[in-house]
Design a protein around this motif. Structure first.
Motif, PDB file in Angstrom:
ATOM      1  N   ILE A 271       1.026   9.843  -8.999  1.00 59.91           N
ATOM      2  CA  ILE A 271       0.646   8.427  -9.004  1.00 59.91           C
ATOM      3  C   ILE A 271      -0.513   8.183  -8.043  1.00 59.91           C
ATOM      4  CG2 ILE A 271       1.407   6.087  -8.460  1.00 59.91           C
ATOM      5  CD1 ILE A 271       4.253   6.971  -9.247  1.00 59.91           C
ATOM      6  N   ILE A 272      -0.380   8.679  -6.816  1.00 59.39           N
ATOM      7  CA  ILE A 272      -1.420   8.462  -5.806  1.00 59.39           C
ATOM      8  C   ILE A 272      -2.729   9.117  -6.241  1.00 59.39           C
ATOM      9  CG2 ILE A 272      -2.091   8.870  -3.416  1.00 59.39           C
ATOM     10  CD1 ILE A 272       0.113   6.756  -3.827  1.00 59.39           C
ATOM     11  N   SER A 273      -2.654  10.320  -6.775  1.00 62.06           N
ATOM     12  CA  SER A 273      -3.856  11.014  -7.226  1.00 62.06           C
ATOM     13  C   SER A 273      -4.580  10.222  -8.310  1.00 62.06           C
ATOM     14  CB  SER A 273      -3.497  12.409  -7.744  1.00 62.06           C
ATOM     15  OG  SER A 273      -4.634  13.067  -8.260  1.00 62.06           O
ATOM     16  N   SER A 274      -3.828   9.677  -9.255  1.00 66.97           N
ATOM     17  CA  SER A 274      -4.456   8.923 -10.342  1.00 66.97           C
ATOM     18  C   SER A 274      -5.086   7.633  -9.826  1.00 66.97           C
ATOM     19  CB  SER A 274      -3.433   8.619 -11.437  1.00 66.97           C
ATOM     20  OG  SER A 274      -2.448   7.703 -10.996  1.00 66.97           O
ATOM     21  N   LEU A 275      -4.430   6.982  -8.861  1.00 64.04           N
ATOM     22  CA  LEU A 275      -4.980   5.753  -8.296  1.00 64.04           C
ATOM     23  C   LEU A 275      -6.220   6.026  -7.462  1.00 64.04           C
ATOM     24  CD1 LEU A 275      -1.622   4.032  -7.260  1.00 64.04           C
ATOM     25  CD2 LEU A 275      -3.164   3.295  -9.088  1.00 64.04           C
ATOM     26  N   GLU A 276      -6.198   7.100  -6.689  1.00 60.98           N
ATOM     27  CA  GLU A 276      -7.378   7.451  -5.892  1.00 60.98           C
ATOM     28  C   GLU A 276      -8.563   7.805  -6.791  1.00 60.98           C
ATOM     29  OE1 GLU A 276      -5.162   9.040  -1.815  1.00 60.98           O
ATOM     30  OE2 GLU A 276      -5.989  10.506  -3.235  1.00 60.98           O
ATOM     31  N   LYS A 277      -8.300   8.512  -7.879  1.00 61.59           N
ATOM     32  CA  LYS A 277      -9.362   8.849  -8.820  1.00 61.59           C
ATOM     33  C   LYS A 277      -9.956   7.595  -9.436  1.00 61.59           C
ATOM     34  CE  LYS A 277     -10.325  11.661 -12.933  1.00 61.59           C
ATOM     35  NZ  LYS A 277      -9.729  12.606 -13.933  1.00 61.59           N
ATOM     36  N   LEU A 278      -9.100   6.639  -9.778  1.00 65.25           N
ATOM     37  CA  LEU A 278      -9.570   5.373 -10.326  1.00 65.25           C
ATOM     38  C   LEU A 278     -10.473   4.650  -9.342  1.00 65.25           C
ATOM     39  CD1 LEU A 278      -9.295   3.019 -12.483  1.00 65.25           C
ATOM     40  CD2 LEU A 278      -7.431   2.180 -11.026  1.00 65.25           C
ATOM     41  N   ILE A 279     -10.040   4.540  -8.095  1.00 64.84           N
ATOM     42  CA  ILE A 279     -10.813   3.799  -7.095  1.00 64.84           C
ATOM     43  C   ILE A 279     -12.100   4.539  -6.748  1.00 64.84           C
ATOM     44  CG2 ILE A 279     -10.777   2.877  -4.741  1.00 64.84           C
ATOM     45  CD1 ILE A 279      -7.740   2.459  -5.100  1.00 64.84           C
ATOM     46  N   ASP A 280     -12.050   5.866  -6.720  1.00 64.56           N
ATOM     47  CA  ASP A 280     -13.271   6.639  -6.463  1.00 64.56           C
ATOM     48  C   ASP A 280     -14.356   6.322  -7.489  1.00 64.56           C
ATOM     49  OD1 ASP A 280     -12.468   8.008  -4.178  1.00 64.56           O
ATOM     50  OD2 ASP A 280     -11.584   9.663  -5.306  1.00 64.56           O
ATOM     51  N   GLY A 281     -13.948   5.991  -8.695  1.00 63.17           N
ATOM     52  CA  GLY A 281     -14.912   5.718  -9.753  1.00 63.17           C
ATOM     53  C   GLY A 281     -15.443   4.301  -9.772  1.00 63.17           C
ATOM     54  N   LEU A 282     -14.978   3.450  -8.872  1.00 63.45           N
ATOM     55  CA  LEU A 282     -15.400   2.050  -8.893  1.00 63.45           C
ATOM     56  C   LEU A 282     -16.733   1.814  -8.212  1.00 63.45           C
ATOM     57  CD1 LEU A 282     -12.005   0.252  -8.072  1.00 63.45           C
ATOM     58  CD2 LEU A 282     -13.064   0.601 -10.303  1.00 63.45           C
ATOM     59  N   GLY A 283     -17.046   2.631  -7.221  1.00 62.24           N
ATOM     60  CA  GLY A 283     -18.295   2.434  -6.487  1.00 62.24           C
ATOM     61  C   GLY A 283     -18.165   1.523  -5.291  1.00 62.24           C
ATOM     62  N   THR A 284     -17.193   0.625  -5.280  1.00 65.43           N
ATOM     63  CA  THR A 284     -16.917  -0.259  -4.153  1.00 65.43           C
ATOM     64  C   THR A 284     -15.419  -0.261  -3.883  1.00 65.43           C
ATOM     65  OG1 THR A 284     -16.676  -2.198  -5.583  1.00 65.43           O
ATOM     66  CG2 THR A 284     -18.877  -1.763  -4.682  1.00 65.43           C
ATOM     67  N   GLN A 285     -15.043  -0.669  -2.680  1.00 62.71           N
ATOM     68  CA  GLN A 285     -13.630  -0.719  -2.321  1.00 62.71           C
ATOM     69  C   GLN A 285     -13.008  -2.020  -2.824  1.00 62.71           C
ATOM     70  OE1 GLN A 285     -11.784   1.565  -1.309  1.00 62.71           O
ATOM     71  NE2 GLN A 285     -13.054   3.062  -0.244  1.00 62.71           N
ATOM     72  N   PRO A 286     -11.946  -1.945  -3.608  1.00 64.82           N
ATOM     73  CA  PRO A 286     -11.319  -3.146  -4.156  1.00 64.82           C
ATOM     74  C   PRO A 286     -10.274  -3.739  -3.223  1.00 64.82           C
ATOM     75  CG  PRO A 286     -10.187  -1.222  -4.988  1.00 64.82           C
ATOM     76  CD  PRO A 286     -11.294  -0.705  -4.086  1.00 64.82           C
ATOM     77  N   ILE A 287      -9.824  -4.918  -3.565  1.00 68.00           N
ATOM     78  CA  ILE A 287      -8.586  -5.461  -3.019  1.00 68.00           C
ATOM     79  C   ILE A 287      -7.443  -4.803  -3.780  1.00 68.00           C
ATOM     80  CG2 ILE A 287      -7.167  -7.538  -2.793  1.00 68.00           C
ATOM     81  CD1 ILE A 287      -9.837  -9.130  -2.704  1.00 68.00           C
ATOM     82  N   ILE A 288      -6.455  -4.282  -3.064  1.00 72.21           N
ATOM     83  CA  ILE A 288      -5.320  -3.599  -3.700  1.00 72.21           C
ATOM     84  C   ILE A 288      -4.063  -4.430  -3.490  1.00 72.21           C
ATOM     85  CG2 ILE A 288      -3.971  -1.483  -3.836  1.00 72.21           C
ATOM     86  CD1 ILE A 288      -6.323  -0.013  -2.542  1.00 72.21           C
ATOM     87  N   ILE A 289      -3.394  -4.751  -4.584  1.00 73.03           N
ATOM     88  CA  ILE A 289      -2.165  -5.539  -4.524  1.00 73.03           C
ATOM     89  C   ILE A 289      -1.073  -4.770  -5.253  1.00 73.03           C
ATOM     90  CG2 ILE A 289      -1.059  -7.739  -5.082  1.00 73.03           C
ATOM     91  CD1 ILE A 289      -3.875  -8.974  -5.201  1.00 73.03           C
ATOM     92  N   GLY A 290       0.029  -4.495  -4.564  1.00 69.19           N
ATOM     93  CA  GLY A 290       1.126  -3.751  -5.170  1.00 69.19           C
ATOM     94  C   GLY A 290       2.432  -4.501  -5.076  1.00 69.19           C
ATOM     95  N   HIS A 291       3.262  -4.339  -6.092  1.00 66.91           N
ATOM     96  CA  HIS A 291       4.576  -4.985  -6.115  1.00 66.91           C
ATOM     97  C   HIS A 291       5.672  -3.932  -6.091  1.00 66.91           C
ATOM     98  CE1 HIS A 291       8.044  -6.741  -8.531  1.00 66.91           C
ATOM     99  NE2 HIS A 291       8.001  -7.505  -7.465  1.00 66.91           N
ATOM    100  N   SER A 292       6.679  -4.120  -5.226  1.00 66.09           N
ATOM    101  CA  SER A 292       7.839  -3.243  -5.153  1.00 66.09           C
ATOM    102  C   SER A 292       7.412  -1.812  -4.790  1.00 66.09           C
ATOM    103  CB  SER A 292       8.616  -3.303  -6.468  1.00 66.09           C
ATOM    104  OG  SER A 292       9.908  -2.765  -6.335  1.00 66.09           O
ATOM    105  N   ALA A 293       7.691  -0.827  -5.628  1.00 60.92           N
ATOM    106  CA  ALA A 293       7.190   0.525  -5.345  1.00 60.92           C
ATOM    107  C   ALA A 293       5.672   0.527  -5.244  1.00 60.92           C
ATOM    108  CB  ALA A 293       7.655   1.487  -6.428  1.00 60.92           C
ATOM    109  N   GLY A 294       5.025  -0.371  -5.986  1.00 59.63           N
ATOM    110  CA  GLY A 294       3.575  -0.502  -5.872  1.00 59.63           C
ATOM    111  C   GLY A 294       3.129  -0.913  -4.488  1.00 59.63           C
ATOM    112  N   GLY A 295       4.024  -1.579  -3.733  1.00 62.13           N
ATOM    113  CA  GLY A 295       3.718  -1.913  -2.344  1.00 62.13           C
ATOM    114  C   GLY A 295       3.646  -0.674  -1.472  1.00 62.13           C
ATOM    115  N   VAL A 296       4.515   0.304  -1.745  1.00 65.44           N
ATOM    116  CA  VAL A 296       4.442   1.594  -1.043  1.00 65.44           C
ATOM    117  C   VAL A 296       3.131   2.294  -1.370  1.00 65.44           C
ATOM    118  CG1 VAL A 296       5.462   3.892  -0.855  1.00 65.44           C
ATOM    119  CG2 VAL A 296       6.935   1.895  -0.942  1.00 65.44           C
TER     120      VAL A 296
END
Length: 263
Positions: free
Chosen positions: A63-88
Motif C-alpha cells: 500500500i505504502i509503495s503504491s501511494l509513494e509511487k503515485l505522489i512521486d509522479g505528481l510533481g508537487t507535494q499534495p495535501i494527504i487526507i486519510g480515514h481510519s487505516a488510511g490515517g495510519v
C-alpha cells in the motif's frame, strides 16, 4: 505556492467510493483530487465482495509503495487526507517525507499507541476472535457494521451505506496492527515520532466512534515529540464513517482550510 492536489486514502471495510462526496466538493473548488485504491482494489465494491482474493493478499508495504509511487509522479507535494487505516498510511507517508500537510480522520493507531477502548475490542472482535482470520478477508454483518461504522446514523441510511460501501477487510494486516506492540523490531505501522522534517498533521476524531474512539487519536497525537505542528479536533455526535455522515461538508471544509493554513 499553495498545493493544488489532494490525495484521499480510504480505510478498511470500504473502498475509494467512500470518498465520493469529498471528491466532488474539492474538485468544485478547483483542486485535482485523487482517491487511489489499495493494490488490487481497483475494481468496484461488488467485484471485491464476489472475489476477495486481492484483500487476502494485501500488505501494508504494498500500500505504502503504491501511494509513494503515485505522489512521486505528481510533481508537487499534495495535501494527504486519510480515514481510519488510511490515517495510519497518511502518518507513514508524512514521516517518509511526502505531503505538504496531512489529516488523519478517525485514525487507526500507529506503532506504540497501546490504548484499546472496550468499544474498539467489541467492534474488531469479528476479526480478532479467530487466529485463522489472519489468512482471510473478513467482512462485517450489517449489525456489526452498524456498531462499528454507523452507530449514530439513521437506520435506513446506515443500511444503504452498508450495501454501497462495505467490503471485507484484510485479516493479515489487521492482525499485524493488533500485534504491532508485541513483536520485536518495528512493525509496518512504525513512524518516527521525533521527525522534525514531517509536514503538519491534524487528527480528526468523532465523539461516538466505536471503532477508533477519540482516546486513540489523543494518545497517537501525544506520541509525537517533534518540532512540527500536530493538532487534534473532535466532532460531537459523529461515528466512524464521518466522511459520509450528515454534516460531512463542515469537516471537509475544516480539514482543507487547516491544511492550507499550515502549508
Amino acid at each position: 505556492m499553495k498545493p493544488d492536489t489532494i490525495v484521499l486514502i480510504h480505510g478498511f471495510w470500504v473502498t475509494p467510493r467512500s470518498w465520493e462526496h469529498w471528491i466532488t466538493r474539492y474538485q468544485s473548488q478547483g483542486f485535482r483530487v485523487l482517491a487511489p485504491a489499495y493494490p488490487g482494489f481497483e475494481v468496484e465494491v461488488e467485484a471485491l465482495n464476489a472475489d476477495p482474493t486481492p484483500i487476502e493478499e494485501l500488505s501494508v508495504p504494498s500500500i505504502i509503495s503504491s501511494l509513494e509511487k503515485l505522489i512521486d509522479g505528481l510533481g508537487t507535494q499534495p495535501i494527504i487526507i486519510g480515514h481510519s487505516a488510511g490515517g495510519v498510511f497518511t502518518q507513514i507517508l508524512l514521516d517518509h517525507g511526502y505531503g505538504s500537510a496531512g489529516a488523519a480522520i478517525n485514525s487507526a493507531p500507529t506503532e506504540g499507541v497501546a490504548t484499546v477502548p472496550l468499544s474498539q475490542l467489541r467492534a474488531t472482535f469479528p476479526v480478532l476472535r479467530n487466529p485463522a482470520n489472519r489468512h482471510k478477508a473478513v467482512g462485517f454483518t450489517y449489525d456489526q457494521w452498524r456498531y462499528a461504522f454507523t452507530n449514530t446514523f439513521p437506520e435506513d441510511e446506515a443500511r444503504a451505506l452498508y450495501e454501497r460501501y462495505h467490503i471485507p477487510a484484510s485479516g493479515h494486516v489487521f492482525w499485524g496492527s493488533a500485534l504491532a506492540n508485541i513483536h520485536p523490531g518495528h512493525a509496518d505501522s512504525y513512524v518516527n515520532y521525533r521527525n522534525d522534517d514531517r509536514a503538519p498533521l491534524l487528527f480528526v476524531s468523532g465523539e461516538n466512534d466505536h471503532l477508533m474512539p477519540p482516546r486513540i487519536q489523543q494518545s497517537n497525537a501525544k506520541h509525537y515529540k517533534s518540532n512540527t505542528v500536530t493538532d487534534i479536533v473532535e466532532y460531537p455526535g459523529r461515528s466512524h464513517l464521518m466522511p459520509a455522515q450528515s454534516g460531512w461538508e463542515e469537516i471537509a471544509d475544516h480539514v482543507l482550510a487547516w491544511a492550507l493554513d499550515h502549508t
